[in-house]
Scaffold this motif. Structure first.
Motif, PDB file in Angstrom:
ATOM      1  N   PHE A 110      -2.578  16.044  10.326  1.00 60.01           N
ATOM      2  CA  PHE A 110      -0.939  16.014  10.522  1.00 60.01           C
ATOM      3  C   PHE A 110      -0.457  17.268  10.061  1.00 60.01           C
ATOM      4  O   PHE A 110      -0.857  18.018   9.443  1.00 60.01           O
ATOM      5  N   LEU A 111       0.869  17.465  10.524  1.00 60.27           N
ATOM      6  CA  LEU A 111       1.788  18.447  10.278  1.00 60.27           C
ATOM      7  C   LEU A 111       3.078  17.745  10.108  1.00 60.27           C
ATOM      8  O   LEU A 111       3.474  17.015  10.777  1.00 60.27           O
ATOM      9  N   PHE A 112       3.845  18.299   8.921  1.00 61.10           N
ATOM     10  CA  PHE A 112       5.185  17.743   8.673  1.00 61.10           C
ATOM     11  C   PHE A 112       5.843  19.031   8.216  1.00 61.10           C
ATOM     12  O   PHE A 112       5.349  19.605   7.318  1.00 61.10           O
ATOM     13  N   SER A 117       6.992  17.789  13.748  1.00 63.73           N
ATOM     14  CA  SER A 117       5.665  17.108  13.219  1.00 63.73           C
ATOM     15  C   SER A 117       4.665  17.075  14.225  1.00 63.73           C
ATOM     16  O   SER A 117       5.141  16.738  15.369  1.00 63.73           O
ATOM     17  N   CYS A 118       3.752  16.344  13.848  1.00 67.54           N
ATOM     18  CA  CYS A 118       2.501  15.874  14.718  1.00 67.54           C
ATOM     19  C   CYS A 118       1.617  15.165  13.909  1.00 67.54           C
ATOM     20  O   CYS A 118       1.220  15.363  12.671  1.00 67.54           O
ATOM     21  N   ILE A 119       1.119  13.827  14.251  1.00 61.96           N
ATOM     22  CA  ILE A 119       0.225  12.791  13.653  1.00 61.96           C
ATOM     23  C   ILE A 119      -0.728  12.639  14.732  1.00 61.96           C
ATOM     24  O   ILE A 119      -0.434  12.695  15.986  1.00 61.96           O
ATOM     25  N   LYS A 169       6.058  22.190  22.708  1.00 59.73           N
ATOM     26  CA  LYS A 169       6.571  20.850  22.961  1.00 59.73           C
ATOM     27  C   LYS A 169       5.746  19.639  23.423  1.00 59.73           C
ATOM     28  O   LYS A 169       5.864  18.630  23.027  1.00 59.73           O
ATOM     29  N   GLU A 170       4.430  19.964  23.682  1.00 57.95           N
ATOM     30  CA  GLU A 170       3.501  19.089  24.197  1.00 57.95           C
ATOM     31  C   GLU A 170       2.821  18.623  22.774  1.00 57.95           C
ATOM     32  O   GLU A 170       1.950  17.524  22.645  1.00 57.95           O
ATOM     33  N   GLN A 171       2.916  19.356  21.658  1.00 55.92           N
ATOM     34  CA  GLN A 171       2.082  19.169  20.494  1.00 55.92           C
ATOM     35  C   GLN A 171       2.844  18.855  19.349  1.00 55.92           C
ATOM     36  O   GLN A 171       2.309  17.931  18.475  1.00 55.92           O
ATOM     37  N   ILE A 172       3.754  19.114  19.461  1.00 58.36           N
ATOM     38  CA  ILE A 172       5.004  19.169  18.036  1.00 58.36           C
ATOM     39  C   ILE A 172       6.008  18.276  18.532  1.00 58.36           C
ATOM     40  O   ILE A 172       6.648  18.433  19.544  1.00 58.36           O
ATOM     41  N   ASN A 174       5.726   3.133  20.919  1.00 53.46           N
ATOM     42  CA  ASN A 174       6.019   3.817  22.469  1.00 53.46           C
ATOM     43  C   ASN A 174       7.663   4.462  22.129  1.00 53.46           C
ATOM     44  O   ASN A 174       8.126   5.256  23.174  1.00 53.46           O
ATOM     45  N   LYS A 175       8.369   3.814  21.413  1.00 54.07           N
ATOM     46  CA  LYS A 175       9.697   4.340  21.258  1.00 54.07           C
ATOM     47  C   LYS A 175       9.904   5.396  20.133  1.00 54.07           C
ATOM     48  O   LYS A 175      10.697   6.429  20.225  1.00 54.07           O
ATOM     49  N   ASN A 176       9.370   5.509  18.937  1.00 55.14           N
ATOM     50  CA  ASN A 176       9.491   6.174  17.891  1.00 55.14           C
ATOM     51  C   ASN A 176       8.548   7.478  18.049  1.00 55.14           C
ATOM     52  O   ASN A 176       7.387   7.335  18.352  1.00 55.14           O
ATOM     53  N   THR A 177       8.948   8.617  17.787  1.00 55.46           N
ATOM     54  CA  THR A 177       8.423   9.703  17.794  1.00 55.46           C
ATOM     55  C   THR A 177       7.686  10.142  16.506  1.00 55.46           C
ATOM     56  O   THR A 177       8.049   9.160  15.632  1.00 55.46           O
ATOM     57  N   ASP A 178       6.852  11.019  16.623  1.00 60.43           N
ATOM     58  CA  ASP A 178       6.161  11.387  15.334  1.00 60.43           C
ATOM     59  C   ASP A 178       7.087  11.842  14.300  1.00 60.43           C
ATOM     60  O   ASP A 178       7.107  11.427  12.881  1.00 60.43           O
TER      61      ASP A 178
END
Length: 158
Positions: free
Chosen positions: A98-100, A52-54, A37-40, A71-75
């Motif tokens: 990045f990861l999708f 995802s992660c960017i 959860k801290e990364q993705i 600040n409001k939209n997540t990756d």
């Protein structure tokens, strides 16, 4: 981006379900999802699950260019909207790392994309109705009883 391990499985898979403390386990509609959860970033939108992660730099640039709220939209929200509007071309917007992962709950189809430079490897195992994705093959081997074999057809295409 740190190491990651994502598992999406139905209740019939022979998974060992061994996850570090920083992992979230979400269960719904007969499916379980485990991810760091801290990364993705996680998003469930309609029949889709997005993980995802960017990088912060890419997130800031995309927020300016497409009016996302930094600040409001997540990756995952950002990537889902980009993918919805630009399909595979959306991956060209990222500078690096990045990861999708988009999984459709109805069709059980998934899309998996990773940075084109390949800073980190990506491995996946699809078995029955389950998918395991990891930055290290060892994570897959440690968490399943699967015997892996080389896919000669894919090696020849590489």
């Amino acid at each position: 981006m740190q190491d990651f391990f994502i598992e999406i499985f139905n209740n019939n898979i022979n998974s060992k379900n061994i996850y570090p403390k920083n992992y979230d386990l979400i269960e719904f509609e007969g499916i379980k999802i485990a991810y760091p959860k801290e990364q993705i970033s996680f998003l469930k939108k309609n029949d889709n699950i997005i993980l995802s992660c960017i990088t912060e730099k890419d997130k800031a640039n995309l927020s300016k260019k497409y009016n996302f709220l930094y600040n409001k939209n997540t990756d995952s929200e950002i990537l889902f909207e980009l993918y919805k509007n630009h399909k595979n071309k959306s991956f060209e917007f990222f500078s690096n790392k990045f990861l999708f992962f988009k999984f459709n709950l109805t069709s059980k189809n998934f899309i998996l994309a990773r940075d084109k430079i390949g800073f980190n490897s990506i491995y996946y195992l699809q078995k029955n109705e389950s998918i395991i994705i990891s930055s290290h093959i060892k994570n897959i081997l440690d968490n399943t009883d699967s015997q892996l074999q080389d896919n000669k057809d894919m090696i020849d295409k590489f």
